[in-house]
Design a protein around this motif. Structure first.
Motif, PDB file in Angstrom:
ATOM      1  N   PRO A 184       0.808  -1.232   0.000  1.00 11.81           N
ATOM      2  CA  PRO A 184       0.000   0.000   0.000  1.00 11.81           C
ATOM      3  C   PRO A 184       0.837   1.277   0.000  1.00 11.81           C
ATOM      4  O   PRO A 184       0.361   2.341  -0.409  1.00 11.81           O
ATOM      5  CB  PRO A 184      -0.823  -0.118   1.290  1.00 11.81           C
ATOM      6  CG  PRO A 184      -0.013  -1.018   2.172  1.00 11.81           C
ATOM      7  CD  PRO A 184       0.625  -2.003   1.250  1.00 11.81           C
ATOM      8  N   GLU A 185       2.093   1.185   0.432  1.00 12.70           N
ATOM      9  CA  GLU A 185       2.934   2.383   0.524  1.00 12.70           C
ATOM     10  C   GLU A 185       3.402   2.894  -0.834  1.00 12.70           C
ATOM     11  O   GLU A 185       3.834   4.043  -0.951  1.00 12.70           O
ATOM     12  CB  GLU A 185       4.153   2.094   1.397  1.00 12.70           C
ATOM     13  CG  GLU A 185       5.181   1.145   0.805  1.00 12.70           C
ATOM     14  CD  GLU A 185       4.833  -0.334   0.935  1.00 12.70           C
ATOM     15  OE1 GLU A 185       5.664  -1.171   0.536  1.00 12.70           O
ATOM     16  OE2 GLU A 185       3.729  -0.640   1.435  1.00 12.70           O
ATOM     17  N   ILE A 186       3.313   2.071  -1.886  1.00 10.63           N
ATOM     18  CA  ILE A 186       3.900   2.493  -3.161  1.00 10.63           C
ATOM     19  C   ILE A 186       3.096   3.597  -3.837  1.00 10.63           C
ATOM     20  O   ILE A 186       3.643   4.366  -4.636  1.00 10.63           O
ATOM     21  CB  ILE A 186       4.104   1.311  -4.128  1.00 10.63           C
ATOM     22  CG1 ILE A 186       2.763   0.684  -4.530  1.00 10.63           C
ATOM     23  CG2 ILE A 186       5.039   0.296  -3.536  1.00 10.63           C
ATOM     24  CD1 ILE A 186       2.928  -0.382  -5.607  1.00 10.63           C
ATOM     25  N   GLY A 210       8.993  15.487 -10.297  1.00  5.93           N
ATOM     26  CA  GLY A 210       9.486  15.488 -11.669  1.00  5.93           C
ATOM     27  C   GLY A 210      10.589  14.497 -11.935  1.00  5.93           C
ATOM     28  O   GLY A 210      11.240  14.552 -12.988  1.00  5.93           O
ATOM     29  N   ARG A 211      10.829  13.582 -11.025  1.00  7.55           N
ATOM     30  CA  ARG A 211      11.944  12.656 -11.171  1.00  7.55           C
ATOM     31  C   ARG A 211      11.720  11.599 -12.252  1.00  7.55           C
ATOM     32  O   ARG A 211      12.634  10.849 -12.581  1.00  7.55           O
ATOM     33  CB  ARG A 211      12.242  11.976  -9.832  1.00  7.55           C
ATOM     34  CG  ARG A 211      12.794  12.939  -8.783  1.00  7.55           C
ATOM     35  CD  ARG A 211      13.109  12.230  -7.480  1.00  7.55           C
ATOM     36  NE  ARG A 211      13.671  13.165  -6.495  1.00  7.55           N
ATOM     37  CZ  ARG A 211      14.011  12.828  -5.251  1.00  7.55           C
ATOM     38  NH1 ARG A 211      13.833  11.573  -4.837  1.00  7.55           N
ATOM     39  NH2 ARG A 211      14.504  13.736  -4.425  1.00  7.55           N
ATOM     40  N   TRP A 216       4.107   8.130 -19.125  1.00  7.18           N
ATOM     41  CA  TRP A 216       3.247   6.985 -18.835  1.00  7.18           C
ATOM     42  C   TRP A 216       3.224   6.645 -17.343  1.00  7.18           C
ATOM     43  O   TRP A 216       2.284   6.020 -16.863  1.00  7.18           O
ATOM     44  CB  TRP A 216       3.684   5.766 -19.639  1.00  7.18           C
ATOM     45  CG  TRP A 216       5.166   5.578 -19.754  1.00  7.18           C
ATOM     46  CD1 TRP A 216       5.977   6.026 -20.753  1.00  7.18           C
ATOM     47  CD2 TRP A 216       6.021   4.890 -18.832  1.00  7.18           C
ATOM     48  NE1 TRP A 216       7.287   5.669 -20.516  1.00  7.18           N
ATOM     49  CE2 TRP A 216       7.344   4.965 -19.355  1.00  7.18           C
ATOM     50  CE3 TRP A 216       5.811   4.220 -17.626  1.00  7.18           C
ATOM     51  CZ2 TRP A 216       8.435   4.396 -18.705  1.00  7.18           C
ATOM     52  CZ3 TRP A 216       6.897   3.647 -16.984  1.00  7.18           C
ATOM     53  CH2 TRP A 216       8.193   3.741 -17.524  1.00  7.18           C
ATOM     54  N   MET A 217       4.243   7.063 -16.602  1.00  2.00           N
ATOM     55  CA  MET A 217       4.238   6.804 -15.158  1.00  2.00           C
ATOM     56  C   MET A 217       3.163   7.641 -14.472  1.00  2.00           C
ATOM     57  O   MET A 217       2.529   7.196 -13.518  1.00  2.00           O
ATOM     58  CB  MET A 217       5.609   7.098 -14.553  1.00  2.00           C
ATOM     59  CG  MET A 217       6.708   6.219 -15.077  1.00  2.00           C
ATOM     60  SD  MET A 217       8.198   6.281 -14.074  1.00  2.00           S
ATOM     61  CE  MET A 217       7.714   5.274 -12.677  1.00  2.00           C
ATOM     62  N   ALA A 218       2.968   8.856 -14.965  1.00  5.36           N
ATOM     63  CA  ALA A 218       1.949   9.735 -14.391  1.00  5.36           C
ATOM     64  C   ALA A 218       0.554   9.362 -14.877  1.00  5.36           C
ATOM     65  O   ALA A 218      -0.424   9.439 -14.122  1.00  5.36           O
ATOM     66  CB  ALA A 218       2.256  11.185 -14.750  1.00  5.36           C
ATOM     67  N   GLU A 219       0.459   8.937 -16.131  1.00  6.50           N
ATOM     68  CA  GLU A 219      -0.849   8.656 -16.721  1.00  6.50           C
ATOM     69  C   GLU A 219      -1.552   7.462 -16.082  1.00  6.50           C
ATOM     70  O   GLU A 219      -2.777   7.417 -16.034  1.00  6.50           O
ATOM     71  CB  GLU A 219      -0.674   8.400 -18.230  1.00  6.50           C
ATOM     72  CG  GLU A 219      -0.251   9.649 -19.005  1.00  6.50           C
ATOM     73  CD  GLU A 219       0.266   9.310 -20.383  1.00  6.50           C
ATOM     74  OE1 GLU A 219       0.220   8.115 -20.766  1.00  6.50           O
ATOM     75  OE2 GLU A 219       0.731  10.232 -21.089  1.00  6.50           O
ATOM     76  N   ARG A 220      -0.794   6.501 -15.600  1.00  3.24           N
ATOM     77  CA  ARG A 220      -1.407   5.289 -15.041  1.00  3.24           C
ATOM     78  C   ARG A 220      -1.034   5.087 -13.582  1.00  3.24           C
ATOM     79  O   ARG A 220      -0.840   3.965 -13.122  1.00  3.24           O
ATOM     80  CB  ARG A 220      -1.004   4.068 -15.867  1.00  3.24           C
ATOM     81  CG  ARG A 220      -1.524   4.124 -17.306  1.00  3.24           C
ATOM     82  CD  ARG A 220      -1.301   2.812 -18.021  1.00  3.24           C
ATOM     83  NE  ARG A 220      -1.923   2.792 -19.334  1.00  3.24           N
ATOM     84  CZ  ARG A 220      -1.939   1.731 -20.137  1.00  3.24           C
ATOM     85  NH1 ARG A 220      -1.355   0.610 -19.757  1.00  3.24           N
ATOM     86  NH2 ARG A 220      -2.523   1.783 -21.315  1.00  3.24           N
ATOM     87  N   MET A 221      -0.946   6.175 -12.843  1.00  3.81           N
ATOM     88  CA  MET A 221      -0.565   6.068 -11.437  1.00  3.81           C
ATOM     89  C   MET A 221      -1.569   5.262 -10.627  1.00  3.81           C
ATOM     90  O   MET A 221      -1.197   4.598  -9.667  1.00  3.81           O
ATOM     91  CB  MET A 221      -0.392   7.453 -10.827  1.00  3.81           C
ATOM     92  CG  MET A 221       0.979   8.057 -11.069  1.00  3.81           C
ATOM     93  SD  MET A 221       1.384   9.366  -9.885  1.00  3.81           S
ATOM     94  CE  MET A 221       0.158  10.589 -10.292  1.00  3.81           C
ATOM     95  N   GLY A 222      -2.836   5.313 -11.016  1.00  2.00           N
ATOM     96  CA  GLY A 222      -3.852   4.579 -10.273  1.00  2.00           C
ATOM     97  C   GLY A 222      -3.587   3.093 -10.254  1.00  2.00           C
ATOM     98  O   GLY A 222      -3.645   2.444  -9.201  1.00  2.00           O
ATOM     99  N   LEU A 267       5.080   6.714  -5.336  1.00  5.14           N
ATOM    100  CA  LEU A 267       5.004   7.024  -6.765  1.00  5.14           C
ATOM    101  C   LEU A 267       4.496   8.440  -6.992  1.00  5.14           C
ATOM    102  O   LEU A 267       5.021   9.178  -7.834  1.00  5.14           O
ATOM    103  CB  LEU A 267       4.090   6.012  -7.463  1.00  5.14           C
ATOM    104  CG  LEU A 267       3.859   6.234  -8.956  1.00  5.14           C
ATOM    105  CD1 LEU A 267       5.174   6.168  -9.725  1.00  5.14           C
ATOM    106  CD2 LEU A 267       2.867   5.194  -9.496  1.00  5.14           C
ATOM    107  N   LYS A 268       3.480   8.819  -6.220  1.00  2.00           N
ATOM    108  CA  LYS A 268       2.917  10.167  -6.340  1.00  2.00           C
ATOM    109  C   LYS A 268       3.981  11.217  -6.056  1.00  2.00           C
ATOM    110  O   LYS A 268       4.095  12.225  -6.774  1.00  2.00           O
ATOM    111  CB  LYS A 268       1.739  10.317  -5.371  1.00  2.00           C
ATOM    112  CG  LYS A 268       1.038  11.659  -5.454  1.00  2.00           C
ATOM    113  CD  LYS A 268      -0.143  11.704  -4.482  1.00  2.00           C
ATOM    114  CE  LYS A 268      -0.849  13.054  -4.537  1.00  2.00           C
ATOM    115  NZ  LYS A 268      -1.987  13.102  -3.572  1.00  2.00           N
ATOM    116  N   ARG A 269       4.793  10.988  -5.036  1.00  4.73           N
ATOM    117  CA  ARG A 269       5.846  11.937  -4.676  1.00  4.73           C
ATOM    118  C   ARG A 269       6.942  11.973  -5.749  1.00  4.73           C
ATOM    119  O   ARG A 269       7.449  13.041  -6.106  1.00  4.73           O
ATOM    120  CB  ARG A 269       6.441  11.554  -3.319  1.00  4.73           C
ATOM    121  CG  ARG A 269       7.447  12.558  -2.774  1.00  4.73           C
ATOM    122  CD  ARG A 269       7.724  12.315  -1.306  1.00  4.73           C
ATOM    123  NE  ARG A 269       8.233  10.972  -1.047  1.00  4.73           N
ATOM    124  CZ  ARG A 269       7.562  10.024  -0.414  1.00  4.73           C
ATOM    125  NH1 ARG A 269       6.326  10.247   0.029  1.00  4.73           N
ATOM    126  NH2 ARG A 269       8.102   8.839  -0.203  1.00  4.73           N
TER     127      ARG A 269
END
Length: 344
Positions: free
Chosen positions: A26-28, A39-40, A46-52, A32-34
């Motif tokens: 659950p911590e990921i 901006g890392r 694609w990392m931002a687009e499918r964060m859910g 990931l959001k951080r």
């Protein structure tokens, strides 16, 4: 059933197998959001687009009850750091020196999955590094090892030279105890990084990582980072190769991972002359093919600029009017570096 599944996976060529629940990490989601907020992730939109999905494996396939994580070694039979001293040669990441691991691991995973379906009358989905799945945290949760200070997965039994595959299933399998961190006070992987891509232990800024810069980053690389790339033209193995846990690494049994002789230390001058058709032919079936000729030759031009070899000036000059603006820019930079006699 779980014991039989492990036996089947080992028989298919995997070296380690573990099980966790889809909601075991659950911590990921917050991590990931951080990572994205800072901006890392660079150009990896694609990392931002499918964060859910990426941040919550249970959301990717709500019917899944178990995640089987599997590891397959690709341990090199040579020192990957040795080529870095051969400035007129190119350094290609170990994993990319032969066939594309995605295809090999996925076919092996599917055989294990089909066997499980036949035994349990369940459903499965298999993933190998191309879906929004956080393989490394899941592998740690499944007991395969732990994410080291370089953020890659480490194992007491495998070192860190191995690929990961994920098999999601509706079968209810007993989970394993999660892996525990065993890096101790060692900072070898952080200290060796040429570009200081680790802001802190267990954190990575992809924007400074040579693997990201040579593979994922489109367009010109920042001028301050180009000299630090050395002769690495596809990926970087420094933080993996220096890890002391590799003394326990298992020999790779899949011959298609063995490095091709022509990719151990290819000459920069020869690679720079590849046109699109020649590039595609040379890297057919290789992970390298996906970055395309232009990005590849851009990387080669940076390496030529870092070579300190005046004999490569004509090669770089031949690219100064390349049809691709980024390649031409890299070539002009290389010519300037070589004429100035700069190597640092």
């Amino acid at each position: 059933m779980k014991a039989r599944l492990v036996d089947k996976a080992l028989a298919e060529g995997f070296a380690s197998v573990g099980v966790c629940r889809p909601d075991a990490v659950p911590e990921i989601a917050e991590r990931l959001k951080r990572f994205v907020a800072e901006g890392r992730h660079g150009q990896m939109g694609w990392m931002a687009e499918r964060m859910g999905w990426r941040g919550d494996p249970s959301a990717l396939w709500p019917s899944a009850r178990s995640v089987v994580m599997l590891a397959e070694p690709y341990t090199p039979d040579h020192d990957p750091l040795a080529v870095l001293e051969q400035r007129d040669r190119a350094a290609v990441s170990v994993y990319a020196q032969n066939r594309d691991y995605h295809d090999i691991v996925k076919k092996r995973l599917k055989r294990v999955g089909r066997w499980l379906v036949a035994q349990e009358d369940c459903e499965i989905k298999v993933f190998v590094d191309t879906a929004p799945v956080m393989e490394k945290p899941l592998a740690q949760a499944a007991g395969l090892g732990w994410q080291g200070k370089h953020t890659n997965l480490l194992s007491r039994d495998l070192g860190n030279w191995f690929f990961l595959g994920a098999l999601f299933t509706t079968a209810d399998l007993e989970p394993d105890a999660p892996g525990r961190e065993n890096c101790g006070s060692c900072t070898a992987c952080l200290d060796i990084c040429p570009t200081d891509a680790f802001p802190a232990p267990f954190q990575l800024d992809a924007r400074r990582c040579i693997s990201y810069l040579t593979i994922e980053h489109a367009g010109p690389v920042d001028a301050e980072l180009r000299p630090l790339m050395g002769n690495r033209i596809y990926g970087c193995d420094d933080c993996l190769a220096i890890c002391p846990w590799n003394k326990f690494a298992q020999t790779a049994t899949e011959m298609r991972y063995a490095g091709r002789a022509d990719l151990h230390a290819p000459r920069l001058g020869e690679l720079a002359r590849l046109d699109d058709a020649e590039f595609r032919a040379m890297f057919s079936g290789s992970p390298v093919k996906r970055i395309g000729r232009n990005r590849f030759v851009r990387n080669v031009a940076y390496a030529i600029g870092n070579s300190g070899d005046p004999a490569l000036v004509p090669v770089a000059q031949g690219l100064c009017d390349d049809a691709d603006a980024t390649v031409a820019d890299a070539a002009r930079w290389a010519v300037g570096r070589l004429r100035d006699g700069r190597t640092e």
